[in-house]
Design a protein around this motif. Structure first.
Motif, PDB file in Angstrom:
ATOM      1  N   LEU A   4       1.051  -1.453   0.107  1.00 20.22           N
ATOM      2  CA  LEU A   4      -0.187   0.259   0.039  1.00 20.22           C
ATOM      3  C   LEU A   4       1.223   0.744   0.380  1.00 20.22           C
ATOM      4  O   LEU A   4       1.682   1.275   0.332  1.00 20.22           O
ATOM      5  N   TYR A   9      -2.045   4.112   4.945  1.00 18.58           N
ATOM      6  CA  TYR A   9      -1.542   3.630   6.180  1.00 18.58           C
ATOM      7  C   TYR A   9      -1.997   4.940   6.560  1.00 18.58           C
ATOM      8  O   TYR A   9      -2.523   4.357   8.084  1.00 18.58           O
ATOM      9  N   ILE A 147      -2.937  -6.169   5.127  1.00 17.46           N
ATOM     10  CA  ILE A 147      -2.413  -4.867   5.403  1.00 17.46           C
ATOM     11  C   ILE A 147      -1.038  -4.576   5.167  1.00 17.46           C
ATOM     12  O   ILE A 147      -0.512  -3.142   4.801  1.00 17.46           O
ATOM     13  N   MET A 317      -9.969  -0.070   2.809  1.00 14.64           N
ATOM     14  CA  MET A 317      -8.623  -0.892   3.773  1.00 14.64           C
ATOM     15  C   MET A 317      -9.308  -0.436   4.713  1.00 14.64           C
ATOM     16  O   MET A 317      -9.993  -1.607   6.003  1.00 14.64           O
TER      17      MET A 317
END
Lengths: 485, 42
Positions: A4, A9, A147, A317
């Motif tokens: 990602l 994040y 993730i 996410m």
């Protein structure tokens, strides 16, 4: 692990801090148990919609529905998701009014009213086991790994721990308010994802050209028995403890009824969008846009990582995390209530005050979280565990609860005790037997017991345990005495 | 546009805009809900 961008994040971390913040903001002294456990029975239609939808839908729906849609197409909606909407309607028009008329605080309390304390304790045990957050924590372990690259138990501790903190501190107010934020995140990010997914696979028409024709047959090649089994999983709605809690917490019956009816449209849309996104993933796998051997339950996440730009992916996410946090917090709180209100108070301390009840509920929340964590790190086959936990409530309390609500003549303690007790015992014994003696068949994704030429799937056990519960109920009606008031 | 695609876009609209509308209505209720949640210390 998916890679990602930094912005993704940052968005995920902001979301996590926001959830803790809302919970801590509600970390205050609650003046009574109704305030802590039922938000003062003041929930209006909008918040009922948000908390009902976000609680009932977790990653088991997100990944389970998408897994079926990836392998079989639209039948995931027509054959699996759609039958449950009928049960929402039944809950809205037949169940909610009867529940709201009484001053209940929990599902097992209904059993106490109609059949006495012993039935209540059995129902509380079934509800507690059903509400253990093992699947949610397992899901957090997987999400944390996918993730953030964390080892699974770290994901369980951190992500599951965040939901635990705000549930312990804020009670049902924190649960309902975080549910509302999580609701809009879950829904909006999924809706936004659709045009991006179509863009990367070349459009909806391309999907129709690329996928096998069977993907667009409403019932696919599912056998009628499997369709009946999938439809019968909707029976849990009629005895779903988090639903019951929200009905008790509602301002009025009309608020609940309206919330359930409006909710059906959002539930239905959510299920359909998940189905289509998974089918887009299949089209992407066929075209080589994503790897051809992608695992079906990972297909949704995989196509989103490829299709969504940085920033939007972070929101997606966070939406996935929302889906599961909103489920874990609600079930932990219900389990806590089972410990404090359905066992501790009636069995050990009938004169327990509200402060003590709140404290014991918090202990119960913590206990359910710890037990769920132990189960999540101990079991190899979570699917087998899910089937067992999903069936335990239907098998033990469906018959006595519905019998109690709709047939006042049959309020005999023995009926409730035998029905709940035999249902619970048979579920535990038969499921443990099949999980020990049977084999987990990867292709069928379930435990199978071979007895001669007969193949018994773990999902079929409910067709034994619910009739056993019903037989117990009938025996209790025939041989039992009336409940003394 | 096929029937499947039309159904899909209708679902997207219900899911996206419907959830935002519900959330806005929830925000309108929040002041009232928060008033009810303010209690005197026990």
């Amino acid at each position: 692990m998916y890679s990602l961008a930094t912005i993704d994040y940052i968005i995920i971390v902001i979301y996590l801090f926001m959830m803790v913040g809302v919970g801590i903001w509600f970390s205050k002294r609650h003046s009574n148990f109704d305030d802590y456990f039922l938000a003062g029975r003041s929930l209006t239609t909008p918040i009922l919609i948000t908390t009902l939808i976000s609680t009932y839908y977790g990653i088991d729906v997100l990944f389970g529905d998408s897994q079926l849609a990836f392998t079989d197409g639209v039948v995931a909606w027509f054959g699996y998701a759609r039958p449950t909407y009928a049960f929402f309607l039944i809950a809205a028009f037949l169940l909610a009014n009867r529940l709201k008329k009484e001053d209940f605080r929990s599902l097992p309390e209904i059993l106490d009213k109609y059949y006495g304390k012993k039935a209540r304790y059995i129902g509380a045990l079934a509800s507690f086991i059903y509400s253990l957050p093992a699947l949610s924590l397992y899901g957090f372990g997987m999400l944390g790994n996918v993730i953030m690259g964390w080892p699974p138990f770290v994901g369980m501790l951190i992500l599951g721990g965040i939901a635990l903190v705000y549930t312990l501190t804020g009670g049902f107010w924190a649960v309902a308010l975080t549910d509302s934020i999580q609701f809009v995140m879950m829904c909006v990010v999924l809706a936004i994802a659709v045009p991006f997914a179509f863009n990367i696979i070349g459009g909806f028409d391309t999907m129709i050209e690329v996928l096998p024709i069977a993907y667009f047959e409403s019932m696919g090649d599912l056998s009628i028995w499997l369709i009946i089994i999938y439809a019968s999983t909707g029976l849990t709605i009629l005895v779903e403890p988090t639903f019951y809690q929200r009905i008790f917490a509602a301002k009025s019956y009309k608020n609940v009824r309206n919330a359930l009816v409006i909710g059906i449209f959002i539930w239905g849309s959510y299920d359909w969008v998940v189905t289509i996104l998974a089918m887009a993933a299949k089209a992407g796998a066929i075209q080589g846009i994503i790897q051809a051997n992608v695992a079906p339950d990972a297909s949704l996440l995989t196509i989103m990582v490829v299709a969504l730009p940085a920033g939007v992916l972070g929101l997606f996410m966070a939406g996935v995390l929302s889906t599961e946090m909103s489920t874990l917090d609600s079930y932990c709180l219900v389990a806590g209530g089972n410990v404090a209100y359905d066992f501790y108070k009636p069995a050990l301390k009938p004169d327990a005050g509200d402060d003590e009840l709140i404290q014991k509920t918090r202990w119960g929340v913590g206990l359910s979280w710890i037990l769920g964590f132990i189960m999540a790190i101990s079991f190899d086959q979570m699917l087998g565990l899910w089937v067992f936990m999903a069936s335990i409530l239907i098998s033990s309390v469906l018959v006595p609860i519905l019998g109690g609500l709709f047939f006042p003549k049959f309020h005999k303690p023995l009926a409730g005790q035998l029905s709940a007790g035999l249902g619970l015992a048979s579920t535990i014994i038969l499921n443990m037997y099949i999980m020990i003696q049977g084999t987990f068949v990867v292709a069928e994704e379930t435990y199978v017991l071979h007895m001669g030429s007969l193949e018994i799937f773990q999902e079929y056990l409910m067709y034994l345990t619910v009739p056993i519960s019903f037989m117990g109920y009938m025996l209790g009606i025939i041989f039992g005495k009336e409940k003394r008031s | 546009m096929s029937g499947w695609e039309i159904f899909t876009w209708i679902s997207v609209i219900i899911l996206g805009f419907g959830s935002i509308i519900v959330f806005i209505l929830f925000l309108k209720d929040v002041p009232e809900l928060l008033k009810k949640s303010e209690k005197e210390p026990s």
